[in-house]
Design a protein around this motif. Structure first.
Motif, short mmCIF file in Angstrom:
data_model
loop_
_atom_site.label_atom_id
_atom_site.label_comp_id
_atom_site.label_asym_id
_atom_site.label_seq_id
_atom_site.Cartn_x
_atom_site.Cartn_y
_atom_site.Cartn_z
N VAL A 186 31.51 121.34 37.02
CA VAL A 186 30.95 119.74 37.26
C VAL A 186 31.06 119.37 38.29
CG1 VAL A 186 31.31 117.80 36.31
CG2 VAL A 186 31.41 119.70 34.54
N MET A 216 23.03 112.17 36.77
CA MET A 216 24.34 112.97 37.66
C MET A 216 24.34 112.89 39.02
SD MET A 216 25.79 113.54 34.76
CE MET A 216 27.02 114.64 35.56
N LEU A 217 23.14 112.71 39.62
CA LEU A 217 22.85 112.89 40.99
C LEU A 217 22.99 111.78 41.62
CD1 LEU A 217 20.23 115.77 41.07
CD2 LEU A 217 22.69 115.98 41.47
N ALA A 256 29.75 117.92 31.24
CA ALA A 256 28.79 117.06 31.49
C ALA A 256 27.42 117.32 31.18
CB ALA A 256 28.89 116.71 32.99
N LYS A 292 29.47 111.06 32.03
CA LYS A 292 28.09 110.81 32.69
C LYS A 292 27.90 109.38 33.34
CE LYS A 292 26.06 109.24 28.12
NZ LYS A 292 24.94 109.69 27.09
N LEU A 305 19.12 113.91 34.53
CA LEU A 305 19.24 114.22 36.07
C LEU A 305 19.58 113.48 37.06
CD1 LEU A 305 18.78 116.83 38.04
CD2 LEU A 305 16.45 116.26 38.14
N ALA A 351 28.48 120.70 40.69
CA ALA A 351 27.16 120.28 40.59
C ALA A 351 27.04 119.04 41.13
CB ALA A 351 26.95 120.36 38.91
N LEU A 352 28.22 118.02 40.83
CA LEU A 352 27.99 116.78 41.46
C LEU A 352 27.92 116.77 43.00
CD1 LEU A 352 30.37 115.04 39.07
CD2 LEU A 352 27.97 114.62 39.18
N VAL A 407 27.03 121.52 31.48
CA VAL A 407 27.94 122.05 32.29
C VAL A 407 29.40 122.02 31.88
CG1 VAL A 407 28.58 122.08 34.71
CG2 VAL A 407 26.36 121.63 34.16
N GLU A 460 20.94 121.85 30.30
CA GLU A 460 22.27 122.49 30.41
C GLU A 460 23.33 121.70 30.04
OE1 GLU A 460 22.36 125.17 33.92
OE2 GLU A 460 20.91 123.84 34.62
N TRP A 483 23.67 118.03 31.97
CA TRP A 483 22.99 118.49 33.28
C TRP A 483 21.56 118.58 33.13
CZ3 TRP A 483 24.77 117.12 37.51
CH2 TRP A 483 24.32 117.61 38.84
N GLN A 484 20.81 118.87 34.11
CA GLN A 484 19.47 119.10 34.14
C GLN A 484 19.11 120.26 33.36
OE1 GLN A 484 17.91 120.21 38.17
NE2 GLN A 484 20.24 120.38 38.62
#
Length: 322
Positions: free
Chosen positions: A98, A16-17, A84, A165, A13, A101-102, A92, A90, A86-87
Motif C-alpha cells: 500500500v 489514492m493518488l 486499500a 482510502k 484512482l 503504491a501511494l 492492495v 485491484e 486501488w486502480q
C-alpha cells in the motif's frame, strides 16, 4: 460508493493518488448519542470514552506526521495487513504494498495532516472507524485537499489502520463541524470463539451480496436508501466538498439518473473484517458491469470498501460509511 464503473474507477484512482486536507484548524469532539425521550436509564459512558480515545489517537498520528515523510507517517499508522482499494479493480493488501503504491504519487514529497470529524467503535472495543479531511503540504507551501476514511483495529501495540482510502476535493471544505459518533449501547467482552466470529463474517459478506442483488431489482438509488443507516456517510465525488450524509441523499448522489432502473453493475465481498461482537465490520470488493462489452479486453472494475454497522449481533447490517 458504487456509481457507474467509469466514474467509480476514475474517483478511486484519483482518491489514492491525490493529496490530503490540512486538518490543523479542526477540533472535532465527539458528542454523546441523543437519549430517547422518556428513557430514564443513565447512558453507559464506556462507548463514548472508547470512541474519544480512538479519535484522539487519529489526531495524534496526524500531529506526529507533520515531522515525518509520507512513508514514515503511513508506516507508523498502518497495520501490517492494511488494505486499500486501488486502480483497475485491484485491492492492495499489506503495508509495504500500500505504501509503495501511494509513493508513486508526486505528493510523496509532501507533509500530511488530517483531522477526523466522526468516529465509531464496536461493542468489543477492538474495531472502529474515523473519517474527516486531509491535506498534503508541498515544499512550496501549496495545499491540496481531500477526504479520508479509515477502519481501525486494536492490536497489542495499540490502534492501527486496517483499511484506508481518500478522495480529492477541489478546495478546503466549507464546514468542519463534528458529527455524533456511532456508538454501541454498551461495551461487551470480546470473544475468541472462532465459530461465532465465522458466523458474523458470513452474515456480513452476505449483506454485501444482498446489497448488490437488491440493486438488480429496485435500482441503485433505492438500494442505497434501503441498505444504509439514517446517519450513513458517503465520500462523494471531487465536486462534493463535504461528505454526503444520510442514506436517501446517498442514493440520489450515486444514481442521479435512472436510479430506479435495475442496476447494470454488480459487486460482492471478496474479503471482510468483522468485530468479535458482531456489530461492526468492513467489506472489500470490486464493482463490475453485468455485461462486458469486449470479451477479449481485461475485465473492467472498481475496487471499494464499505463499513457496516448494526444495533446488535442479530440485527440486520446497514452500511454506515463508504
Amino acid at each position: 460508493m458504487r456509481p457507474t464503473l467509469l466514474v467509480s474507477s476514475t474517483l478511486l484512482l484519483a482518491a489514492m493518488l491525490t493529496p490530503l486536507y490540512d486538518g490543523s484548524r479542526l477540533a472535532a469532539q465527539p458528542q454523546p448519542a441523543p437519549r430517547r425521550t422518556g428513557d430514564r436509564r443513565a447512558a453507559d459512558p464506556a462507548p463514548l470514552a472508547a470512541v474519544t480515545t480512538l479519535l484522539d489517537i487519529d489526531r495524534a498520528f496526524s500531529k506526529t506526521s507533520s515531522d515525518l515523510s509520507m512513508r514514515a507517517a503511513l508506516d507508523a499508522m498502518f497495520a501490517d495487513g492494511v488494505i486499500a482499494p486501488w486502480q483497475r479493480g485491484e485491492i492492495v493488501k499489506g503495508k509495504a504494498a500500500v505504501i509503495r503504491a501511494l509513493l508513486q504519487s508526486p505528493d510523496s514529497v509532501a507533509k500530511l495532516s488530517w483531522a477526523p470529524i466522526r468516529g465509531g467503535v464496536s461493542a468489543d472495543g477492538l474495531h472502529g472507524f474515523t473519517f474527516g479531511y486531509l491535506a498534503a503540504e508541498h515544499p512550496d507551501g501549496r495545499l491540496a485537499h481531500s477526504k479520508y476514511m479509515a477502519y481501525w483495529v486494536r492490536e497489542p501495540r495499540g490502534w492501527r489502520v486496517a483499511a484506508w482510502k481518500r478522495r480529492p476535493i477541489g478546495a478546503a471544505p466549507l464546514a468542519s463541524e463534528p458529527q455524533a459518533p456511532a456508538l454501541p449501547r454498551r461495551m461487551v467482552k470480546a470473544t475468541v470463539d472462532s465459530d461465532v466470529i465465522a458466523r458474523y463474517y458470513r452474515s456480513l459478506v452476505n449483506a454485501e451480496v444482498g446489497f448488490s442483488q437488491l440493486a438488480q431489482r429496485v435500482g441503485l438509488s433505492r438500494a442505497f436508501a434501503d441498505m444504509g443507516s439514517a446517519d450513513a456517510v458517503n465520500m462523494g465525488g471531487p465536486d462534493d466538498p463535504q461528505f454526503v450524509v444520510g442514506a436517501a441523499n446517498i442514493g440520489r448522489t450515486v444514481a442521479p439518473v435512472n436510479g430506479d432502473q435495475p442496476a447494470t453493475i454488480t459487486w460482492g465481498a471478496d474479503t471482510a473484517f468483522v468485530a468479535s461482537s458482531g456489530d461492526l465490520g468492513i467489506t472489500f470488493g470490486v464493482i463490475r458491469p453485468n455485461v462486458q462489452q469486449d470479451p477479449n479486453a481485461p475485465a473492467p472494475g472498481a475496487a471499494f470498501f464499505t463499513i457496516w454497522r448494526r444495533a446488535s449481533s442479530s440485527a440486520p447490517w446497514r452500511y454506515i460509511a463508504e
